[in-house]
Motif scaffolding. Structure first.
Motif, PDB file in Angstrom:
ATOM      1  N   UNK A 135      21.924  43.177  36.544  1.00  0.00           N
ATOM      2  CA  UNK A 135      22.567  44.304  37.234  1.00  0.00           C
ATOM      3  C   UNK A 135      22.671  45.472  36.271  1.00  0.00           C
ATOM      4  N   UNK A 136      22.664  46.659  36.830  1.00  0.00           N
ATOM      5  CA  UNK A 136      22.913  47.871  36.054  1.00  0.00           C
ATOM      6  C   UNK A 136      23.837  48.741  36.891  1.00  0.00           C
ATOM      7  N   UNK A 137      25.014  49.028  36.371  1.00  0.00           N
ATOM      8  CA  UNK A 137      25.994  49.712  37.204  1.00  0.00           C
ATOM      9  C   UNK A 137      26.264  51.121  36.706  1.00  0.00           C
ATOM     10  N   UNK A 138      26.976  51.868  37.536  1.00  0.00           N
ATOM     11  CA  UNK A 138      27.092  53.314  37.338  1.00  0.00           C
ATOM     12  C   UNK A 138      27.930  53.689  36.126  1.00  0.00           C
ATOM     13  N   UNK A 139      29.009  52.971  35.914  1.00  0.00           N
ATOM     14  CA  UNK A 139      29.939  53.377  34.865  1.00  0.00           C
ATOM     15  C   UNK A 139      30.839  52.211  34.492  1.00  0.00           C
ATOM     16  N   UNK A 140      31.583  52.382  33.398  1.00  0.00           N
ATOM     17  CA  UNK A 140      32.547  51.382  32.958  1.00  0.00           C
ATOM     18  C   UNK A 140      33.867  52.049  32.643  1.00  0.00           C
ATOM     19  N   UNK A 141      34.933  51.267  32.647  1.00  0.00           N
ATOM     20  CA  UNK A 141      36.265  51.829  32.467  1.00  0.00           C
ATOM     21  C   UNK A 141      37.043  51.045  31.417  1.00  0.00           C
ATOM     22  N   UNK A 158      29.699  56.029  31.247  1.00  0.00           N
ATOM     23  CA  UNK A 158      28.585  55.541  32.050  1.00  0.00           C
ATOM     24  C   UNK A 158      27.555  54.713  31.286  1.00  0.00           C
ATOM     25  N   UNK A 159      27.548  54.753  29.958  1.00  0.00           N
ATOM     26  CA  UNK A 159      26.479  54.091  29.206  1.00  0.00           C
ATOM     27  C   UNK A 159      27.030  53.183  28.114  1.00  0.00           C
ATOM     28  N   UNK A 160      28.026  52.388  28.448  1.00  0.00           N
ATOM     29  CA  UNK A 160      28.571  51.388  27.538  1.00  0.00           C
ATOM     30  C   UNK A 160      28.587  50.038  28.259  1.00  0.00           C
ATOM     31  N   UNK A 161      27.812  49.072  27.757  1.00  0.00           N
ATOM     32  CA  UNK A 161      27.778  47.712  28.312  1.00  0.00           C
ATOM     33  C   UNK A 161      27.503  47.710  29.816  1.00  0.00           C
ATOM     34  N   UNK A 268      30.995  46.279  42.484  1.00  0.00           N
ATOM     35  CA  UNK A 268      29.776  45.958  41.731  1.00  0.00           C
ATOM     36  C   UNK A 268      29.137  47.146  41.036  1.00  0.00           C
ATOM     37  N   UNK A 269      29.639  48.346  41.258  1.00  0.00           N
ATOM     38  CA  UNK A 269      29.094  49.539  40.601  1.00  0.00           C
ATOM     39  C   UNK A 269      29.880  49.918  39.355  1.00  0.00           C
ATOM     40  N   UNK A 270      30.916  49.143  39.033  1.00  0.00           N
ATOM     41  CA  UNK A 270      31.793  49.476  37.900  1.00  0.00           C
ATOM     42  C   UNK A 270      31.984  48.251  37.021  1.00  0.00           C
ATOM     43  N   UNK A 285      48.265  40.207  22.783  1.00  0.00           N
ATOM     44  CA  UNK A 285      47.927  41.116  23.866  1.00  0.00           C
ATOM     45  C   UNK A 285      46.641  40.628  24.519  1.00  0.00           C
ATOM     46  N   UNK A 286      46.771  40.004  25.683  1.00  0.00           N
ATOM     47  CA  UNK A 286      45.602  39.511  26.385  1.00  0.00           C
ATOM     48  C   UNK A 286      44.799  40.683  26.954  1.00  0.00           C
ATOM     49  N   UNK A 287      43.483  40.605  26.791  1.00  0.00           N
ATOM     50  CA  UNK A 287      42.574  41.622  27.287  1.00  0.00           C
ATOM     51  C   UNK A 287      41.569  40.981  28.234  1.00  0.00           C
ATOM     52  N   UNK A 288      41.138  41.763  29.226  1.00  0.00           N
ATOM     53  CA  UNK A 288      40.173  41.296  30.215  1.00  0.00           C
ATOM     54  C   UNK A 288      38.919  42.161  30.166  1.00  0.00           C
ATOM     55  N   UNK A 289      37.809  41.534  30.472  1.00  0.00           N
ATOM     56  CA  UNK A 289      36.550  42.230  30.719  1.00  0.00           C
ATOM     57  C   UNK A 289      35.934  41.660  31.981  1.00  0.00           C
ATOM     58  N   UNK A 290      35.248  42.496  32.733  1.00  0.00           N
ATOM     59  CA  UNK A 290      34.569  42.033  33.943  1.00  0.00           C
ATOM     60  C   UNK A 290      33.267  42.782  34.129  1.00  0.00           C
ATOM     61  N   UNK A 291      32.160  42.039  34.170  1.00  0.00           N
ATOM     62  CA  UNK A 291      30.846  42.661  34.274  1.00  0.00           C
ATOM     63  C   UNK A 291      30.084  42.089  35.467  1.00  0.00           C
ATOM     64  N   UNK A 292      29.750  42.937  36.460  1.00  0.00           N
ATOM     65  CA  UNK A 292      29.005  42.462  37.630  1.00  0.00           C
ATOM     66  C   UNK A 292      27.649  41.880  37.231  1.00  0.00           C
ATOM     67  N   UNK A 293      27.237  40.844  37.971  1.00  0.00           N
ATOM     68  CA  UNK A 293      25.936  40.225  37.757  1.00  0.00           C
ATOM     69  C   UNK A 293      25.112  40.282  39.027  1.00  0.00           C
ATOM     70  N   UNK A 294      24.355  39.224  39.285  1.00  0.00           N
ATOM     71  CA  UNK A 294      23.528  39.192  40.492  1.00  0.00           C
ATOM     72  C   UNK A 294      24.404  38.960  41.724  1.00  0.00           C
TER      73      UNK A 294
END
Length: 579
Positions: A135-141, A158-161, A268-270, A285-294
């Protein structure tokens, strides 16, 4: 749990009920044993008493047999990418793994710009990457928790991970390319030890054990240690000294989250680059990451930053989950282990993303991602005949902990320099030391990472990072992306530091509290080394590419070893975006 004989299934299910149940539903019970072994190894590292490597893990010895291979790779993870390129350079390559070479326990994310390094290094074409990119998504936050949601500062990049890769597919591609180039891959071979010639022509004899106990021996010119953060060779090299920091990380690839654009819904775009949804828990300090896939797959990670060097440990209070909460068993002693973190992950996941009616976990992802604090390409002298790569070298940023990105970004650099070293016979530890993924512009990031751990109150990290996000937002997306992609330039650093002093003058007192006198002195020394490197890079940039090549070529005719060091310095600056 018959596939997991070393674990007491009843005791595990009692202590970590959510974890055992979820792994059972994923048909992944065999992974529990791997998690427990990782926890045991890292518990010893944290205590400063890692398991002592056997005497025969590494030693000096005469090697009578000729070299069958130029390079022997230990470990079939990221080393496969490196090995495939070196085989295409024409070198004789052997790679072995204790399991099946090419199996991945984490998914990988990267930017398209960084992914170009794989193509530029000659590893593959863009067409071949088409099946690897999920997947390639529009932006990250990036977003940190505040009690009032409207008060939270958000940083959009928009161009990080923003490119999600199928790690298994990429490693299978690498394995195929290695074999096609004449390389040899051995599965289910456990590393037993290495013997290097003490002087004269360098040869390394590597001893492996098959599943049935049969021993095999292979001889090469160089052994590349890709056995990860708990590598016995890395432990031998560092004499049991701990890493500077580590990110214990757990998660799953899951599907069926509630779709939508709200913070706790799956868009799925973020991509969620760095998210906190609460104040400190269990003293971290718990941290979360979430990256859309297929499809509607989402790879979710839960992690925290931990300090291992004793003289840099922040003073924290144990801001734990409320006592008596039936979701949680008794607290583990010390920082949460992977098993405890998994238990928290399955309990807290709905607070990050809401599961829908068809929700399911697909597979687990986990690991300890280490980093060493260093302002030198190698923090400790190399073992003769051994070059560490990947997590064994732990040269990634102690803030982003992106080992995959660091490895890929520097792949062309490390393989080109190694090829030159092999062709010129410059294989001594002093010659190989500059051949690493080290970047001086991430050497100061250990300071930033210390502020990702609470030092007094449960909201310490969130309050400070919301101020920092506001600053990054005002400084512009280009600077923010360079910071998160480990391409920070000298002026970026000063804009951030001076900006924080202006916006939050109390940061000086907080820094003294968090870093302590020894840490402040270390930061000043590192800053001076960083500034000197920036000055030298500016001079190199002024020469231009043609004159830099002429300079390196001229030095090579007189002093090949000095030329290798010079090319390594130029390549480092190139990887950082300084040239």
């Amino acid at each position: 749990m018959h596939t997991n004989p070393s674990a007491d299934s009843a005791a595990l299910a009692e202590r970590y009920p959510l974890t055992v149940a979820a792994f059972e539903h994923m048909a992944a019970l065999e992974h529990l044993d791997r998690v427990l072994k990782l926890d045991a190894a890292w518990a010893a590292i944290r205590s400063g008493r890692p398991a002592a490597p056997r005497d025969d893990v590494y030693s000096y010895s005469a090697v009578a047999d000729p070299a069958e291979y130029d390079l022997i790779y230990a470990g079939g993870g990221l080393g496969l990418l490196h090995a495939a390129i070196m085989a295409r350079h024409g070198f004789r390559v052997l790679l072995f793994d204790r399991g099946e070479a090419g199996c991945a326990h984490r998914e990988w994310n990267i930017s398209r710009d960084e992914l170009r390094a794989l193509v530029a290094a000659g590893f593959c074409s863009w067409d071949e990457l088409r099946d690897v990119i999920m997947a390639e998504y529009d932006t990250g936050v990036v977003r940190f928790f505040t009690p009032e949601r409207a008060a939270a500062r958000e940083l959009w990049m928009p161009e990080v991970l923003n490119v999600a890769l199928d790690a298994g597919a990429l490693l299978r591609l690498a394995r195929g390319k290695l074999v096609a180039a004449g390389g040899v891959v051995l599965d289910r071979r456990a590393f037993r030890g290495a013997q290097a010639t003490p002087d004269g022509p360098l040869l390394v004899r590597v001893e492996l054990a098959r599943d049935d106990g049969t021993l095999e021996r292979y001889v090469g010119r160089l052994l590349l240690d890709g056995m990860g953060s708990a590598s016995p060779l890395a432990q031998r090299r560092f004499g049991g000294r701990p890493f500077a920091g580590v990110c214990p990380t757990v998660g799953t690839v899951a599907a069926g989250f509630t779709p939508g654009t709200a913070d706790d819904e799956h868009n799925p775009r973020v991509g969620d680059i760095l998210i906190s949804v609460a104040n400190a828990q269990r003293g971290q300090q718990y941290m979360w990451e979430g990256f859309p896939g297929r499809g509607d797959d989402l790879t979710v990670y839960l992690f925290y930053y931990d300090t291992l060097l004793k003289n840099q440990e922040p003073k924290t209070k144990n801001h734990s989950i409320a006592a008596g909460d039936p979701r949680f068993p008794a607290l583990d002693a010390g920082p949460p282990s992977l098993m405890q973190l998994f238990e928290d992950y399955f309990a807290l996941l709905p607070s990050y993303k809401r599961p829908g009616p068809e929700f399911r976990h697909i597979k687990p992802v986990y690991g300890y991602i280490p980093a060493r604090h260093s302002v030198r390409p190698q923090e400790a002298p190399l073992l003769r005949g051994v070059l560490p790569i990947g997590d064994s070298a732990a040269q990634q940023s102690p803030l982003t902990f992106c080992g995959f990105g660091s490895h890929v970004r520097n792949l062309g650099r490390t393989t080109t320099l190694l090829a030159e070293a092999l062709r010129t016979g410059l294989l001594g530890p002093e010659h190989l030391a500059p051949i690493s993924a080290y970047q001086v512009n991430v050497s100061l990031n250990w300071v930033f990472s210390r502020f990702m751990q609470p030092w007094d109150a449960a909201d310490d990290v969130n309050v400070l990072q919301n101020i920092f996000l506001g600053l990054l937002g005002d400084l512009g997306v280009d600077l923010a992306q360079r910071f998160f992609r480990d391409r920070m330039i000298w002026s970026d650093y000063h804009k951030m530091i001076l900006g924080m002093f202006w916006r939050h003058p109390r940061i000086a007192l907080i820094a003294w509290r968090v870093l302590g006198p020894a840490g402040v002195r270390q930061w000043i020394a590192d800053y001076l080394a960083y500034s000197l490197a920036a000055l030298l890079a500016a001079l190199g940039r002024g020469l231009g590419a043609a004159w830099r090549e002429r300079l390196a070529g001229g030095v090579a005719r007189l002093a090949p070893a000095a030329a290798l060091r010079l090319r390594a310095r130029f390549a480092e600056w190139q990887a950082m975006g300084w040239l």
